[in-house]
Write a protein that holds these residues in place. Sequence first.
Motif, mmCIF file in Angstrom:
data_model
loop_
_atom_site.group_PDB
_atom_site.id
_atom_site.type_symbol
_atom_site.label_atom_id
_atom_site.label_comp_id
_atom_site.label_asym_id
_atom_site.label_seq_id
_atom_site.Cartn_x
_atom_site.Cartn_y
_atom_site.Cartn_z
ATOM 1 N N GLY A 197 0.819 -1.203 0.000
ATOM 2 C CA GLY A 197 0.000 0.000 0.000
ATOM 3 C C GLY A 197 0.853 1.253 0.000
ATOM 4 O O GLY A 197 0.701 2.138 0.846
ATOM 5 N N TYR A 198 1.748 1.336 -0.981
ATOM 6 C CA TYR A 198 2.716 2.435 -1.032
ATOM 7 C C TYR A 198 2.021 3.793 -1.072
ATOM 8 O O TYR A 198 1.061 4.004 -1.809
ATOM 9 C CB TYR A 198 3.613 2.255 -2.256
ATOM 10 N N LYS A 199 2.510 4.725 -0.237
ATOM 11 C CA LYS A 199 2.025 6.108 -0.144
ATOM 12 C C LYS A 199 0.604 6.231 0.395
ATOM 13 O O LYS A 199 -0.030 7.269 0.239
ATOM 14 C CB LYS A 199 2.135 6.821 -1.502
ATOM 15 N N ARG A 200 0.079 5.195 1.019
ATOM 16 C CA ARG A 200 -1.248 5.318 1.625
ATOM 17 C C ARG A 200 -1.172 6.187 2.878
ATOM 18 O O ARG A 200 -0.093 6.367 3.471
ATOM 19 C CB ARG A 200 -1.812 3.939 1.969
ATOM 20 N N LYS A 201 -2.312 6.685 3.303
ATOM 21 C CA LYS A 201 -2.377 7.572 4.460
ATOM 22 C C LYS A 201 -2.672 6.815 5.754
ATOM 23 O O LYS A 201 -2.681 7.407 6.832
ATOM 24 C CB LYS A 201 -3.451 8.647 4.245
ATOM 25 N N SER A 202 -2.926 5.518 5.653
ATOM 26 C CA SER A 202 -3.243 4.715 6.828
ATOM 27 C C SER A 202 -2.020 3.934 7.278
ATOM 28 O O SER A 202 -0.980 3.928 6.609
ATOM 29 C CB SER A 202 -4.389 3.752 6.503
ATOM 30 N N LYS A 203 -2.143 3.250 8.421
ATOM 31 C CA LYS A 203 -1.078 2.422 8.939
ATOM 32 C C LYS A 203 -1.620 1.053 9.320
ATOM 33 O O LYS A 203 -2.819 0.881 9.536
ATOM 34 C CB LYS A 203 -0.415 3.080 10.158
ATOM 35 N N GLY A 204 -0.708 0.085 9.409
ATOM 36 C CA GLY A 204 -1.106 -1.245 9.837
ATOM 37 C C GLY A 204 -1.871 -1.997 8.766
ATOM 38 O O GLY A 204 -1.768 -1.709 7.570
ATOM 39 N N PHE A 205 -2.661 -2.962 9.195
ATOM 40 C CA PHE A 205 -3.445 -3.795 8.288
ATOM 41 C C PHE A 205 -4.761 -3.119 7.941
ATOM 42 O O PHE A 205 -5.487 -2.675 8.831
ATOM 43 C CB PHE A 205 -3.718 -5.154 8.939
ATOM 44 N N VAL A 206 -5.056 -3.029 6.648
ATOM 45 C CA VAL A 206 -6.349 -2.505 6.195
ATOM 46 C C VAL A 206 -6.871 -3.433 5.108
ATOM 47 O O VAL A 206 -6.172 -3.700 4.122
ATOM 48 C CB VAL A 206 -6.233 -1.071 5.628
ATOM 49 N N GLN A 207 -8.085 -3.938 5.299
ATOM 50 C CA GLN A 207 -8.728 -4.755 4.268
ATOM 51 C C GLN A 207 -9.758 -3.901 3.546
ATOM 52 O O GLN A 207 -10.609 -3.271 4.169
ATOM 53 C CB GLN A 207 -9.391 -5.987 4.881
ATOM 54 N N ALA A 208 -9.661 -3.861 2.240
ATOM 55 C CA ALA A 208 -10.508 -2.975 1.449
ATOM 56 C C ALA A 208 -11.952 -3.447 1.426
ATOM 57 O O ALA A 208 -12.232 -4.653 1.369
ATOM 58 C CB ALA A 208 -9.970 -2.877 0.028
ATOM 59 N N THR A 209 -12.867 -2.490 1.457
ATOM 60 C CA THR A 209 -14.288 -2.733 1.257
ATOM 61 C C THR A 209 -14.762 -1.838 0.123
ATOM 62 O O THR A 209 -13.988 -1.072 -0.452
ATOM 63 C CB THR A 209 -15.093 -2.412 2.535
ATOM 64 N N ALA A 210 -16.052 -1.912 -0.175
ATOM 65 C CA ALA A 210 -16.608 -1.070 -1.234
ATOM 66 C C ALA A 210 -16.519 0.413 -0.866
ATOM 67 O O ALA A 210 -16.546 1.281 -1.740
ATOM 68 C CB ALA A 210 -18.057 -1.462 -1.503
ATOM 69 N N GLN A 211 -16.406 0.704 0.434
ATOM 70 C CA GLN A 211 -16.367 2.094 0.886
ATOM 71 C C GLN A 211 -14.941 2.607 1.092
ATOM 72 O O GLN A 211 -14.743 3.792 1.369
ATOM 73 C CB GLN A 211 -17.140 2.233 2.212
ATOM 74 N N THR A 212 -13.944 1.758 0.945
ATOM 75 C CA THR A 212 -12.564 2.163 1.185
ATOM 76 C C THR A 212 -12.112 3.166 0.127
ATOM 77 O O THR A 212 -12.380 2.991 -1.063
ATOM 78 C CB THR A 212 -11.632 0.943 1.165
ATOM 79 N N THR A 213 -11.408 4.204 0.554
ATOM 80 C CA THR A 213 -10.937 5.233 -0.372
ATOM 81 C C THR A 213 -9.500 4.939 -0.820
ATOM 82 O O THR A 213 -8.773 4.178 -0.175
ATOM 83 C CB THR A 213 -10.978 6.614 0.280
ATOM 84 N N MET A 214 -9.100 5.577 -1.897
ATOM 85 C CA MET A 214 -7.753 5.380 -2.417
ATOM 86 C C MET A 214 -6.679 5.765 -1.408
ATOM 87 O O MET A 214 -5.712 5.012 -1.213
ATOM 88 C CB MET A 214 -7.581 6.150 -3.729
ATOM 89 N N PRO A 215 -6.791 6.921 -0.712
ATOM 90 C CA PRO A 215 -5.732 7.261 0.243
ATOM 91 C C PRO A 215 -5.566 6.241 1.366
ATOM 92 O O PRO A 215 -4.490 6.153 1.956
ATOM 93 C CB PRO A 215 -6.190 8.619 0.804
ATOM 94 N N GLU A 216 -6.596 5.471 1.663
ATOM 95 C CA GLU A 216 -6.504 4.502 2.755
ATOM 96 C C GLU A 216 -5.651 3.281 2.397
ATOM 97 O O GLU A 216 -5.052 2.655 3.282
ATOM 98 C CB GLU A 216 -7.899 4.021 3.163
#
Length: 389
Positions: free
Chosen positions: A80-99
Motif C-alpha cells: 500500500g505504497y504512499k497510503r495515508k493509513s497504517k497497519g493492516f487494512v482490508q478494502a471494502t466497497a467504501q474504502t478510499t484510495m488514500p486509505e
Amino acid sequence: MEGDFIKINKWLLPLSWFYGLGVNFRNTLFSIGMLKSRSFDVPVISVGNITVGGSGKTPHVEYLVRLLKDTFHTAVLSRGYKRKSKGFVQATAQTTMPEIGDEPYQMKQKFPNVTIAVDKNRCHGIDTLVENDKNIDVILLDDAFQHRYVKPGVNILLVDYHRLIIYDKLLPAGRLREPLSGKDRADIVIVTKCPKDLKPMEYRVITKAMSLYPYQQLFFTSIDYGKLQSVFLNTEETKELEDVKDYHALLLTGIASPRQMTHDLSPLIPHLTPLTFSDHHDFKEKDVELINSAFAALPSPKLIITTEKDVTRLKLVEGLSEEVRQSTYVLPINVCFLQNQADMFNHQIIDYVHKNSRNSILVKRKDDHKPQDSNHPGNRPRTISFRNN
C-alpha cells in the motif's frame, strides 16, 4: 540487447560496491537463519522485482487474479505504497484510495469480489487475512520479492525487457536493489514488456544470458492495450486506438516507466505529447494548472490518455477544466504471454494452488480411497517442482 532504457552512472560505482556489501550481509543473515523466513499453510505466490522502477507488477498480479478468482478464494496483499493509513487494512466497497494506495485501490475497483488488503508487515498481513477468513485458498503478494520474512510457495521475478538485470548495476550507479544473484531465489522469471515481434534469436540470447538454474522457468510477456474509456463522463462509449490516430493526444502519466507506453503509442498516434510526473504522484494545484494549459494548447481534435493507476488519483483532483474532464480517457493494459507459453504458466500456477490450498488438502483426504482419473487436470503430473527458498 543491452536495452534502450539502461543508463549507468560509472562515477557512482564505488558507492554501489558499498551498497552491495550491505545487501549481501542482509541476505547472508537470511541464508544462515539469523533472520527468519516464515512459511504458511495457505499457498502464497509472490510477484516482484529486484530493480527500482516499474516492471509490470500490477498487470501481472491482475493476470493471476483473473486466472485464479473463479476457482479459488483469492486474496491480494500489498504494502500500500504512499497510503495515508497504517497497519493492516482490508478494502471494502467504501474504502478510499488514500486509505490503501493507488494500485490496491485500482485492483479493488476492477475485482470487487476479491479480497484486497494492505500491510507493510507481510507476515502480519497474511496471518490477519487467514484469521479473518478461513476459506482463503491463495494469497498473492504484490511487490514482495525482497520481503524475505515471507517464504512464498512460488516466487515470481519480473525483469523489464528494456532494462535486463544482467546488464544493470547496483544502486546508485544503476537500478538494481540487490546483486544479480538475487534472481536465484525465483521459481519463475518473466521478461516483461517484450516486443510482440521478438525474434527467435533474441529469445535464445536472453535465455542463455539469464543463466537460470534447472529449477527455474523462464517466460516472456508483452502488453495488450484495451479500448479507451472515458474517465469522468458517465458513458459506456469506448474508442479504439485506431479511431484516434489523427487526434492530438496528451499522454498524462505518473508511473515508474512511462517510456514504454510512449514507445508503443507513438506509431499509433503520431501527434502524441507526453506529460510525465513521478510514480504515484499526488497532483497539486500547480499540476492541475499545467494539465489544463497543456491540453488547451493542443490543436483539435484532441484528447488526454492516461493510465488506470493515474485515474485513481486524478478522480480526487479539483480544478480540472471542463474541457479536460470531457476529453480524458483511460487506456487499460493487460499482459499476454509470448511463444504460446500461457497454457504452461497457467497450469503450473493452478496446479500449485490446487495441490497446496487447505481446502484442496481436505478434499484430497476425503478422496484418498476413491479411484483416480488420470485425465483430470488436478491429477496430472506436475510440470515443475517449486522449491523452498
